[in-house]
Design a protein around this motif. Structure first.
Motif, PDB file in Angstrom:
ATOM      1  N   ARG A  51       7.352  -0.206  13.307  1.00 41.64           N
ATOM      2  CA  ARG A  51       6.509   0.477  12.325  1.00 41.64           C
ATOM      3  C   ARG A  51       5.795   1.666  12.963  1.00 41.64           C
ATOM      4  NH1 ARG A  51       1.318   0.268  11.586  1.00 41.64           N
ATOM      5  NH2 ARG A  51       0.952  -1.682  12.691  1.00 41.64           N
ATOM      6  N   ILE A  52       5.227   1.443  14.137  1.00 44.90           N
ATOM      7  CA  ILE A  52       4.503   2.514  14.825  1.00 44.90           C
ATOM      8  C   ILE A  52       5.460   3.635  15.233  1.00 44.90           C
ATOM      9  CG2 ILE A  52       3.220   3.054  16.947  1.00 44.90           C
ATOM     10  CD1 ILE A  52       1.887   0.257  16.590  1.00 44.90           C
ATOM     11  N   LYS A  53       6.644   3.283  15.721  1.00 45.56           N
ATOM     12  CA  LYS A  53       7.635   4.305  16.098  1.00 45.56           C
ATOM     13  C   LYS A  53       8.018   5.175  14.909  1.00 45.56           C
ATOM     14  CE  LYS A  53       9.720   1.851  19.942  1.00 45.56           C
ATOM     15  NZ  LYS A  53      10.895   1.115  20.417  1.00 45.56           N
ATOM     16  N   LYS A  54       8.016   4.594  13.707  1.00 46.63           N
ATOM     17  CA  LYS A  54       8.348   5.347  12.498  1.00 46.63           C
ATOM     18  C   LYS A  54       7.143   6.113  11.960  1.00 46.63           C
ATOM     19  CE  LYS A  54      11.321   4.754   9.775  1.00 46.63           C
ATOM     20  NZ  LYS A  54      12.294   5.794   9.522  1.00 46.63           N
ATOM     21  N   GLY A  55       5.977   5.904  12.550  1.00 45.94           N
ATOM     22  CA  GLY A  55       4.783   6.600  12.102  1.00 45.94           C
ATOM     23  C   GLY A  55       4.220   6.063  10.802  1.00 45.94           C
ATOM     24  N   LEU A  56       4.458   4.797  10.530  1.00 45.93           N
ATOM     25  CA  LEU A  56       3.996   4.177   9.291  1.00 45.93           C
ATOM     26  C   LEU A  56       2.756   3.320   9.523  1.00 45.93           C
ATOM     27  CD1 LEU A  56       7.433   2.866   7.950  1.00 45.93           C
ATOM     28  CD2 LEU A  56       6.188   4.873   7.133  1.00 45.93           C
ATOM     29  N   SER A  57       1.859   3.337   8.559  1.00 43.04           N
ATOM     30  CA  SER A  57       0.739   2.399   8.586  1.00 43.04           C
ATOM     31  C   SER A  57       1.227   1.081   7.980  1.00 43.04           C
ATOM     32  CB  SER A  57      -0.428   2.931   7.753  1.00 43.04           C
ATOM     33  OG  SER A  57      -0.084   2.942   6.379  1.00 43.04           O
ATOM     34  N   GLN A  58       0.440   0.037   8.124  1.00 39.14           N
ATOM     35  CA  GLN A  58       0.797  -1.229   7.481  1.00 39.14           C
ATOM     36  C   GLN A  58       0.904  -1.036   5.976  1.00 39.14           C
ATOM     37  OE1 GLN A  58      -2.134  -4.122   8.754  1.00 39.14           O
ATOM     38  NE2 GLN A  58      -0.985  -4.603  10.612  1.00 39.14           N
ATOM     39  N   LEU A  59       0.003  -0.256   5.411  1.00 45.47           N
ATOM     40  CA  LEU A  59       0.016  -0.011   3.966  1.00 45.47           C
ATOM     41  C   LEU A  59       1.268   0.750   3.551  1.00 45.47           C
ATOM     42  CD1 LEU A  59      -1.412  -0.328   1.269  1.00 45.47           C
ATOM     43  CD2 LEU A  59      -2.681   1.766   1.784  1.00 45.47           C
ATOM     44  N   ASP A  60       1.663   1.747   4.327  1.00 47.35           N
ATOM     45  CA  ASP A  60       2.890   2.501   4.027  1.00 47.35           C
ATOM     46  C   ASP A  60       4.098   1.570   3.978  1.00 47.35           C
ATOM     47  OD1 ASP A  60       1.501   4.944   4.039  1.00 47.35           O
ATOM     48  OD2 ASP A  60       1.942   5.304   6.168  1.00 47.35           O
TER      49      ASP A  60
ATOM     50  N   VAL B  38       5.221  -5.370  -0.885  1.00 49.42           N
ATOM     51  CA  VAL B  38       4.358  -6.508  -0.545  1.00 49.42           C
ATOM     52  C   VAL B  38       2.945  -5.994  -0.270  1.00 49.42           C
ATOM     53  CG1 VAL B  38       6.250  -7.881   0.417  1.00 49.42           C
ATOM     54  CG2 VAL B  38       4.897  -6.420   1.940  1.00 49.42           C
ATOM     55  N   ALA B  39       2.016  -6.907  -0.081  1.00 46.03           N
ATOM     56  CA  ALA B  39       0.643  -6.537   0.247  1.00 46.03           C
ATOM     57  C   ALA B  39       0.528  -6.161   1.720  1.00 46.03           C
ATOM     58  CB  ALA B  39      -0.298  -7.702  -0.051  1.00 46.03           C
ATOM     59  N   ARG B  40      -0.414  -5.291   2.038  1.00 43.50           N
ATOM     60  CA  ARG B  40      -0.654  -4.907   3.429  1.00 43.50           C
ATOM     61  C   ARG B  40      -0.956  -6.123   4.281  1.00 43.50           C
ATOM     62  NH1 ARG B  40      -4.258  -5.014   6.907  1.00 43.50           N
ATOM     63  NH2 ARG B  40      -5.834  -5.638   5.409  1.00 43.50           N
ATOM     64  N   GLN B  41      -1.661  -7.089   3.713  1.00 42.27           N
ATOM     65  CA  GLN B  41      -2.009  -8.304   4.444  1.00 42.27           C
ATOM     66  C   GLN B  41      -0.765  -9.081   4.869  1.00 42.27           C
ATOM     67  OE1 GLN B  41      -3.378  -7.230   1.637  1.00 42.27           O
ATOM     68  NE2 GLN B  41      -5.604  -7.282   1.824  1.00 42.27           N
ATOM     69  N   THR B  42       0.288  -8.999   4.062  1.00 39.90           N
ATOM     70  CA  THR B  42       1.543  -9.668   4.420  1.00 39.90           C
ATOM     71  C   THR B  42       2.126  -9.052   5.682  1.00 39.90           C
ATOM     72  OG1 THR B  42       1.983 -10.171   2.097  1.00 39.90           O
ATOM     73  CG2 THR B  42       3.862 -10.265   3.602  1.00 39.90           C
ATOM     74  N   ILE B  43       2.120  -7.730   5.764  1.00 41.99           N
ATOM     75  CA  ILE B  43       2.620  -7.047   6.962  1.00 41.99           C
ATOM     76  C   ILE B  43       1.776  -7.448   8.167  1.00 41.99           C
ATOM     77  CG2 ILE B  43       3.043  -4.803   8.061  1.00 41.99           C
ATOM     78  CD1 ILE B  43       4.938  -5.476   5.679  1.00 41.99           C
ATOM     79  N   ASN B  44       0.458  -7.470   7.976  1.00 41.88           N
ATOM     80  CA  ASN B  44      -0.440  -7.862   9.066  1.00 41.88           C
ATOM     81  C   ASN B  44      -0.130  -9.271   9.550  1.00 41.88           C
ATOM     82  OD1 ASN B  44      -3.182  -9.266   9.904  1.00 41.88           O
ATOM     83  ND2 ASN B  44      -3.325  -7.086  10.397  1.00 41.88           N
ATOM     84  N   MET B  45       0.061 -10.199   8.635  1.00 41.64           N
ATOM     85  CA  MET B  45       0.340 -11.586   9.028  1.00 41.64           C
ATOM     86  C   MET B  45       1.696 -11.710   9.718  1.00 41.64           C
ATOM     87  SD  MET B  45      -1.423 -13.961   6.058  1.00 41.64           S
ATOM     88  CE  MET B  45      -0.128 -13.694   4.901  1.00 41.64           C
ATOM     89  N   ILE B  46       2.696 -10.954   9.262  1.00 37.79           N
ATOM     90  CA  ILE B  46       4.012 -10.979   9.912  1.00 37.79           C
ATOM     91  C   ILE B  46       3.884 -10.453  11.337  1.00 37.79           C
ATOM     92  CG2 ILE B  46       6.323  -9.959   9.926  1.00 37.79           C
ATOM     93  CD1 ILE B  46       6.142  -9.992   6.812  1.00 37.79           C
ATOM     94  N   GLU B  47       3.196  -9.331  11.502  1.00 35.58           N
ATOM     95  CA  GLU B  47       3.043  -8.733  12.832  1.00 35.58           C
ATOM     96  C   GLU B  47       2.288  -9.646  13.790  1.00 35.58           C
ATOM     97  OE1 GLU B  47       3.099  -3.985  11.650  1.00 35.58           O
ATOM     98  OE2 GLU B  47       1.227  -4.873  12.361  1.00 35.58           O
ATOM     99  N   ASN B  48       1.418 -10.475  13.270  1.00 39.51           N
ATOM    100  CA  ASN B  48       0.625 -11.376  14.108  1.00 39.51           C
ATOM    101  C   ASN B  48       1.183 -12.800  14.147  1.00 39.51           C
ATOM    102  OD1 ASN B  48      -1.660  -9.701  15.099  1.00 39.51           O
ATOM    103  ND2 ASN B  48      -1.863  -9.310  12.912  1.00 39.51           N
ATOM    104  N   ASP B  49       2.439 -12.961  13.727  1.00 40.43           N
ATOM    105  CA  ASP B  49       3.127 -14.258  13.745  1.00 40.43           C
ATOM    106  C   ASP B  49       2.349 -15.349  13.012  1.00 40.43           C
ATOM    107  OD1 ASP B  49       5.453 -13.438  15.107  1.00 40.43           O
ATOM    108  OD2 ASP B  49       4.398 -13.540  17.021  1.00 40.43           O
ATOM    109  N   LYS B  50       1.720 -14.984  11.891  1.00 43.44           N
ATOM    110  CA  LYS B  50       0.984 -15.953  11.085  1.00 43.44           C
ATOM    111  C   LYS B  50       1.670 -16.202   9.750  1.00 43.44           C
ATOM    112  CE  LYS B  50      -3.302 -14.925  13.322  1.00 43.44           C
ATOM    113  NZ  LYS B  50      -4.665 -15.287  13.329  1.00 43.44           N
ATOM    114  N   TYR B  51       2.820 -15.586   9.564  1.00 39.58           N
ATOM    115  CA  TYR B  51       3.564 -15.721   8.314  1.00 39.58           C
ATOM    116  C   TYR B  51       5.041 -15.651   8.637  1.00 39.58           C
ATOM    117  CZ  TYR B  51       5.191 -14.660   3.561  1.00 39.58           C
ATOM    118  OH  TYR B  51       5.833 -14.675   2.356  1.00 39.58           O
ATOM    119  N   ASN B  52       5.796 -16.598   8.110  1.00 44.49           N
ATOM    120  CA  ASN B  52       7.232 -16.646   8.331  1.00 44.49           C
ATOM    121  C   ASN B  52       7.920 -16.047   7.103  1.00 44.49           C
ATOM    122  OD1 ASN B  52       9.687 -17.201   9.430  1.00 44.49           O
ATOM    123  ND2 ASN B  52       9.627 -19.399   9.018  1.00 44.49           N
TER     124      ASN B  52
END
Length: 64
Positions: A8-17, A24-38
Motif C-alpha cells: 500500500r505504501i509503495k503504491k502511495g495509497l492511504s488506508q482510506l484510499d 471496505v471500511a478503512r478499519q478493515t484495512i487497518n485490522m488486516i495490516e495488523n493481523d487482527k482480521y483474517n
C-alpha cells in the motif's frame, strides 16, 4: 504476517484510499495490516488486484 501495508505504501495509497478502492471500511484495512482480521479469499484477491500484485507476494513468505 502479510505485506499489505508495504505494498500500500509503495503504491502511495492511504488506508482510506485502498479501502475505497475495494469497497471496505478503512478499519478493515487497518485490522488486516495488523493481523487482527483474517480476510476472505475474495477480499484477498481484491487487495492483490488493487495493489497490483499476487496473493503469494502479499500473504505468504517465500523465504526459507
Amino acid at each position: 504476517m502479510n505485506r499489505v501495508r508495504d505494498f500500500r505504501i509503495k503504491k502511495g495509497l492511504s488506508q482510506l484510499d485502498l479501502a475505497r478502492a475495494i469497497g471496505v471500511a478503512r478499519q478493515t484495512i487497518n485490522m488486516i495490516e495488523n493481523d487482527k482480521y483474517n480476510p476472505t479469499l475474495e477480499l484477498c484477491i481484491n487487495l492483490a488486484k488493487a495493489l497490483e500484485t499476487d496473493l503469494n507476494s502479499l500473504f505468504w513468505d517465500s523465504s526459507p
